[in-house]
Design a protein around this motif. Structure first.
Motif, short mmCIF file in Angstrom:
data_model
loop_
_atom_site.label_atom_id
_atom_site.label_comp_id
_atom_site.label_asym_id
_atom_site.label_seq_id
_atom_site.Cartn_x
_atom_site.Cartn_y
_atom_site.Cartn_z
N ALA A 235 0.92 -1.35 0.01
CA ALA A 235 -0.12 -0.02 -0.01
C ALA A 235 0.89 1.13 0.01
CB ALA A 235 -1.02 0.12 1.31
N PRO A 236 0.06 2.39 -0.35
CA PRO A 236 1.17 3.75 -0.31
C PRO A 236 1.62 3.98 1.00
CG PRO A 236 -1.02 4.05 -1.69
CD PRO A 236 -1.00 2.71 -0.85
N TYR A 237 0.90 3.62 1.96
CA TYR A 237 1.41 3.89 3.48
C TYR A 237 1.35 2.76 4.51
CZ TYR A 237 0.73 8.47 1.67
OH TYR A 237 0.66 9.92 0.79
N ALA A 238 2.48 2.54 5.05
CA ALA A 238 2.10 1.26 5.96
C ALA A 238 3.18 1.43 7.28
CB ALA A 238 2.77 0.14 5.27
N TYR A 239 2.71 0.93 8.44
CA TYR A 239 3.21 1.02 9.53
C TYR A 239 3.18 -0.27 10.44
CZ TYR A 239 4.40 2.64 14.33
OH TYR A 239 4.87 3.01 15.37
N ALA A 240 4.23 -0.86 11.02
CA ALA A 240 4.46 -2.13 11.49
C ALA A 240 4.90 -2.00 12.75
CB ALA A 240 5.42 -2.85 10.61
N LEU A 241 4.45 -3.09 13.62
CA LEU A 241 4.86 -3.47 14.81
C LEU A 241 5.20 -4.74 14.95
CD1 LEU A 241 2.01 -1.55 16.71
CD2 LEU A 241 4.40 -0.81 16.56
N GLN A 242 6.24 -5.48 16.06
CA GLN A 242 6.33 -6.54 16.18
C GLN A 242 6.26 -6.93 17.76
OE1 GLN A 242 10.41 -7.49 14.91
NE2 GLN A 242 11.41 -6.14 16.50
N ALA A 243 5.67 -8.04 18.18
CA ALA A 243 5.59 -8.15 19.63
C ALA A 243 5.84 -9.38 19.92
CB ALA A 243 4.02 -7.96 19.91
N SER A 244 6.28 -9.74 21.17
CA SER A 244 6.59 -11.08 21.74
C SER A 244 6.03 -11.05 23.21
CB SER A 244 8.36 -11.15 21.92
OG SER A 244 8.63 -10.22 22.61
N VAL A 245 5.65 -12.15 23.54
CA VAL A 245 4.99 -12.44 24.82
C VAL A 245 6.10 -13.04 25.60
CG1 VAL A 245 3.23 -13.78 26.37
CG2 VAL A 245 2.64 -12.84 23.87
N THR A 246 6.40 -12.50 26.83
CA THR A 246 7.32 -13.02 27.62
C THR A 246 6.95 -13.55 29.03
OG1 THR A 246 9.16 -11.36 26.98
CG2 THR A 246 9.67 -12.48 28.83
N VAL B 96 -5.65 -4.12 8.11
CA VAL B 96 -4.57 -4.70 9.05
C VAL B 96 -4.13 -6.07 8.74
CG1 VAL B 96 -4.38 -5.37 11.37
CG2 VAL B 96 -5.96 -3.65 10.84
N VAL B 97 -2.57 -6.15 8.66
CA VAL B 97 -2.25 -7.64 8.29
C VAL B 97 -1.30 -7.98 9.44
CG1 VAL B 97 -0.68 -8.92 6.58
CG2 VAL B 97 -2.04 -6.82 5.71
N THR B 98 -1.75 -9.55 9.84
CA THR B 98 -0.98 -10.10 10.96
C THR B 98 -0.27 -11.19 10.88
OG1 THR B 98 -2.87 -11.13 12.02
CG2 THR B 98 -2.86 -8.72 12.37
N LEU B 99 0.62 -11.59 11.66
CA LEU B 99 1.17 -12.89 11.97
C LEU B 99 1.63 -13.14 13.35
CD1 LEU B 99 2.87 -15.41 10.81
CD2 LEU B 99 4.83 -13.81 11.24
N VAL B 100 0.82 -14.21 13.88
CA VAL B 100 0.90 -14.67 15.32
C VAL B 100 1.54 -15.91 15.15
CG1 VAL B 100 -0.24 -15.20 17.41
CG2 VAL B 100 -0.64 -13.04 16.07
N ARG B 101 2.68 -16.39 15.77
CA ARG B 101 3.25 -17.56 16.22
C ARG B 101 3.22 -18.01 17.57
NH1 ARG B 101 8.31 -16.12 12.48
NH2 ARG B 101 8.45 -14.38 14.19
N ASP C 65 4.91 -14.84 19.45
CA ASP C 65 5.20 -13.64 19.09
C ASP C 65 4.58 -13.32 17.81
OD1 ASP C 65 6.60 -15.05 16.73
OD2 ASP C 65 8.54 -15.22 17.63
N GLY C 66 4.84 -12.06 17.07
CA GLY C 66 3.99 -11.77 16.09
C GLY C 66 4.24 -10.43 15.41
N ARG C 67 3.49 -10.19 14.51
CA ARG C 67 3.87 -8.90 13.83
C ARG C 67 2.53 -8.37 13.29
NH1 ARG C 67 6.43 -7.76 7.98
NH2 ARG C 67 7.37 -5.80 8.30
N LEU C 68 2.20 -6.98 13.63
CA LEU C 68 0.98 -6.31 12.99
C LEU C 68 1.42 -5.10 11.83
CD1 LEU C 68 -2.44 -5.59 14.77
CD2 LEU C 68 -0.94 -3.59 13.79
N VAL C 69 0.76 -5.20 10.71
CA VAL C 69 0.69 -4.04 10.06
C VAL C 69 -0.48 -3.48 9.65
CG1 VAL C 69 1.89 -3.66 7.71
CG2 VAL C 69 2.80 -5.45 8.75
N LEU C 70 -0.19 -2.05 9.78
CA LEU C 70 -1.35 -1.43 9.37
C LEU C 70 -1.18 -0.62 8.03
CD1 LEU C 70 -4.11 0.14 10.05
CD2 LEU C 70 -3.00 1.97 10.96
#
Length: 217
Positions: A47-58, A94-99, A73-78
């Motif tokens: 997309a023309p604009y994107a913002y991403a975050l990555q996360a982990s559960v500890t 919203v595009v996500t990955l969770v593992r 863990d995972g990743r979220l992209v807006l």
């Protein structure tokens, strides 16, 4: 989140105001203490604009050697396209990955993929966030150990890849913070964490499996 963020650029920035406001909402969101979130490079071609975050559960001290463990863990992209995209039926996506790694007995459950998908939709519904056009995949993989690793128990990994359209509110801005909160709920679920707060019973969130035991690590 793991670290404070600088405000977005001033009004000279050509980033659309709805996207700027959505990013500010993401940056202001504070997840539960077990979930660490930080910005990560966003994809440039979706997309023309994107913002991403990555996360982990500890989980402090959950490792057999009393070290911190990361069961998920995972990743979220807006994404934002001011012109909209037909597949999205909107201007945001919203595009996500969770593992996560689950208890071995969960891996043999034939309904596991359907249950994992219901964790995602249930998390969104429990938060009351409006969304549309959901799509995704749930992948299950098992690991078995031999030779020098033969004393380890089999493990089951699950991967949820999904996307959905957050419906826009006033000013054409979706409630990005609520979508991020729902995603963090999903991370906590696949990691086997207890609910941070009692969800709305109407959300119909599916009960979760137990976390991995030390023998499965």
């Amino acid at each position: 989140m793991a670290a404070a963020h600088e405000p977005l650029a001033d009004s000279a920035d050509d980033t659309p105001i709805p996207f700027r406001q959505a990013i500010e909402a993401l940056r202001a969101t504070r997840p539960r203490p077990e979930i660490e979130i930080e910005p990560t490079p966003a994809p440039r071609r979706l997309a023309p604009y994107a913002y991403a975050l990555q996360a982990s559960v500890t989980e402090p001290g959950a490792d057999p050697e009393d070290e911190d463990a990361e069961p998920a863990d995972g990743r979220l992209v807006l994404l934002h396209d001011p012109a909209g995209q037909d597949a999205w039926r909107g201007t945001f996506r919203v595009v996500t990955l969770v593992r996560a790694e689950l208890e071995p007995e969960m891996g043999s459950d034939p309904l596991l993929p359907e249950v994992c998908w219901s964790w995602l939709t249930g998390a969104l519904e429990a938060r009351g966030v409006p969304y549309g056009e959901p799509s995704g995949t749930v992948t299950r993989a098992g690991s078995y150990f031999f030779g020098g690793l033969g004393d380890r128990q089999p493990t089951t990994q699950i991967e949820i890849r999904a996307s959905w359209t957050p419906l826009e509110g006033p000013g054409g801005v979706p409630d990005a913070a609520a979508h991020l909160a729902a995603w963090c709920d999903l991370l906590g679920q696949v990691a086997g964490l207890p609910p941070a707060a009692a969800p709305d019973a109407a959300g119909g969130v599916v009960p979760l499996p137990q976390r991995r035991g030390p023998q499965a690590r």
